[in-house]
Design an enzyme around this catalytic site. Structure first.
Site, PDB file in Angstrom:
ATOM      1  N   ASP A  15       0.870  -1.175   0.000  1.00 54.81           N
ATOM      2  CA  ASP A  15       0.000   0.000   0.000  1.00 54.81           C
ATOM      3  C   ASP A  15       0.909   1.227   0.000  1.00 54.81           C
ATOM      4  O   ASP A  15       2.124   1.113   0.183  1.00 54.81           O
ATOM      5  CB  ASP A  15      -0.906   0.006   1.243  1.00 54.81           C
ATOM      6  CG  ASP A  15      -1.883   1.174   1.226  1.00 54.81           C
ATOM      7  OD1 ASP A  15      -2.422   1.486   0.149  1.00 54.81           O
ATOM      8  OD2 ASP A  15      -2.101   1.808   2.287  1.00 54.81           O
ATOM      9  N   SER A  16       0.275   2.401  -0.157  1.00 52.28           N
ATOM     10  CA  SER A  16       1.057   3.630  -0.099  1.00 52.28           C
ATOM     11  C   SER A  16       1.510   3.932   1.325  1.00 52.28           C
ATOM     12  O   SER A  16       2.404   4.748   1.522  1.00 52.28           O
ATOM     13  CB  SER A  16       0.201   4.794  -0.600  1.00 52.28           C
ATOM     14  OG  SER A  16      -0.968   4.878   0.194  1.00 52.28           O
ATOM     15  N   CYS A  78      -4.443  -1.993  -1.765  1.00 44.68           N
ATOM     16  CA  CYS A  78      -4.627  -0.597  -2.129  1.00 44.68           C
ATOM     17  C   CYS A  78      -5.578  -0.561  -3.321  1.00 44.68           C
ATOM     18  O   CYS A  78      -5.320  -1.189  -4.356  1.00 44.68           O
ATOM     19  CB  CYS A  78      -3.282   0.016  -2.511  1.00 44.68           C
ATOM     20  SG  CYS A  78      -3.442   1.656  -3.217  1.00 44.68           S
ATOM     21  N   GLU A 155      -2.990   8.957   8.054  1.00 40.62           N
ATOM     22  CA  GLU A 155      -1.520   8.990   8.157  1.00 40.62           C
ATOM     23  C   GLU A 155      -1.081   9.883   9.319  1.00 40.62           C
ATOM     24  O   GLU A 155      -0.024   9.680   9.905  1.00 40.62           O
ATOM     25  CB  GLU A 155      -0.889   9.451   6.836  1.00 40.62           C
ATOM     26  CG  GLU A 155      -1.056   8.462   5.673  1.00 40.62           C
ATOM     27  CD  GLU A 155      -0.233   7.176   5.809  1.00 40.62           C
ATOM     28  OE1 GLU A 155       0.861   7.230   6.371  1.00 40.62           O
ATOM     29  OE2 GLU A 155      -0.720   6.114   5.354  1.00 40.62           O
ATOM     30  N   CYS A 187     -11.046   2.438  -0.162  1.00 38.56           N
ATOM     31  CA  CYS A 187      -9.650   2.793   0.103  1.00 38.56           C
ATOM     32  C   CYS A 187      -9.305   2.110   1.415  1.00 38.56           C
ATOM     33  O   CYS A 187     -10.083   2.163   2.378  1.00 38.56           O
ATOM     34  CB  CYS A 187      -9.485   4.309   0.221  1.00 38.56           C
ATOM     35  SG  CYS A 187      -7.854   4.797   0.844  1.00 38.56           S
ATOM     36  N   HIS A 189      -7.363   2.797   3.703  1.00 36.30           N
ATOM     37  CA  HIS A 189      -7.201   3.655   4.883  1.00 36.30           C
ATOM     38  C   HIS A 189      -8.545   3.869   5.603  1.00 36.30           C
ATOM     39  O   HIS A 189      -8.563   4.207   6.788  1.00 36.30           O
ATOM     40  CB  HIS A 189      -6.659   5.028   4.480  1.00 36.30           C
ATOM     41  CG  HIS A 189      -5.184   5.065   4.193  1.00 36.30           C
ATOM     42  ND1 HIS A 189      -4.631   4.491   3.071  1.00 36.30           N
ATOM     43  CD2 HIS A 189      -4.144   5.619   4.881  1.00 36.30           C
ATOM     44  CE1 HIS A 189      -3.316   4.698   3.080  1.00 36.30           C
ATOM     45  NE2 HIS A 189      -3.004   5.378   4.166  1.00 36.30           N
TER      46      HIS A 189
HETATM   47  N1  DGL Z   1      -4.880   3.055   0.645  1.00 32.93           N
HETATM   48  C1  DGL Z   1      -4.886   3.276  -0.744  1.00 32.93           C
HETATM   49  C2  DGL Z   1      -6.155   2.871  -1.417  1.00 32.93           C
HETATM   50  O1  DGL Z   1      -6.737   1.887  -1.003  1.00 32.93           O
HETATM   51  C3  DGL Z   1      -4.266   4.533  -1.279  1.00 32.93           C
HETATM   52  C4  DGL Z   1      -4.373   5.767  -0.497  1.00 32.93           C
HETATM   53  C5  DGL Z   1      -3.518   6.882  -1.092  1.00 32.93           C
HETATM   54  O2  DGL Z   1      -2.297   6.789  -0.981  1.00 32.93           O
HETATM   55  O3  DGL Z   1      -4.079   7.836  -1.665  1.00 32.93           O
HETATM   56  O4  DGL Z   1      -6.570   3.453  -2.366  1.00 32.93           O
END
Ligand code: DGL
Length: 261
Positions: A15-16, A78, A155, A187, A189
């Site tokens: 993931d990012s 992600c 984050e 997402c 997150h």
């Molecule tokens: N967590 C990621 C997703 O599911 C990417 C979030 C990001 O870095 O913008 O899309």
């Protein structure tokens, strides 16, 4: 469909940043005795504001890293990376790859009664439209909302609670007005913000986390246990933030994080 023979013992996650830990946590709960490698591309967070070309380049580096690690399976934890680059990654990888989006779609179709589904995701995922396309193919009406600040809220360890409440209302109102009975957490997150989301929508809307059905599938794919439990974490920036905030998400201490070039 899969290249490798069971059992799959070495499993990668990417993931990012911290979001993919919400997926990793669910897989690890089902299968503790595997070798895991979690890669957080924190130097490039947020992916959600990147162009398609940037994401393809990023995805190439990710596959190169995991090719070197000789994993059996990569979970693209992600939605942005899955939407934009999954097929490309599959074409250059020496291992099997699954991404979160198809699991979000499957679960949402099972969950919705009125066939109206909301998708909350990054701008890049919304613009890419893979969720929308796959859901519409199944006769579901879709309302998408790009939630620009959610990734940075997570984050930053959800410090500004008032701002989160304000932005949740702004981003979810169109979906509530549209009449969705189901919202996909598009997402990885966003599950961390679930209490804020539920507080706004109330009881009438169900949230779908793609990680639930994905983790069951990973369990099926991977087969019998290896009896070796090990997790290695790699980041491309800020290892100490990842240690502190990641430990809270995963619910256990992250002792060692390796920073990559
Ligand atoms: N967590 C990621 C997703 O599911 C990417 C979030 C990001 O870095 O913008 O899309």
């Amino acid at each position: 469909m899969y290249l490798k023979q069971k059992p799959y013992n070495k499993i990668g996650f990417v993931d990012s940043g911290l979001g993919g830990l919400t997926v990793f946590k669910k897989v690890k709960k089902l299968m503790s005795d595997k070798e895991y490698i979690y890669f957080a591309d924190s130097a490039n967070v947020p992916y959600g504001s990147k162009t398609r070309d940037q994401m393809l380049m990023i995805s190439e580096n990710i596959v190169r890293f995991f090719n070197e690690q000789q994993i059996d399976l990569l979970v693209v934890a992600c939605n942005t990376l899955t939407s934009i680059a999954l097929d490309y990654m599959k074409s250059i990888a020496n291992f099997d790859i699954i991404g979160v989006v198809e699991y979000g779609v499957k679960s949402a179709i099972k969950t919705t009664s009125n066939k109206k589904v909301g998708v909350i995701a990054t701008k890049a995922t919304v613009d890419n439209g893979l969720y929308k396309k796959l859901l519409e193919q199944k006769g579901v009406e879709v309302c998408q909302s790009a939630c620009f600040d959610f990734v940075s809220f997570v984050e930053e360890d959800c410090k500004d609670k008032d701002k989160i409440v304000e932005k949740v209302e702004e981003y979810l109102k169109p979906i509530v007005d549209f009449g969705a009975d189901t919202i996909i957490l598009g997402c990885t997150h966003y599950p961390i913000l679930i209490e804020y989301l539920k507080q706004y929508t109330g009881e009438n809307i169900k949230f779908v986390d793609p990680a639930d059905s994905l983790s069951e599938d990973v369990y099926e794919i991977c087969g019998s246990y290896q009896n070796k439990c090990d997790t290695k974490y790699f980041v491309t920036k800020n290892p100490s933030d990842f240690k502190i905030n990641g430990s809270k998400i995963i619910g256990e201490p992250i002792e060692k994080v390796t920073e990559m070039e």
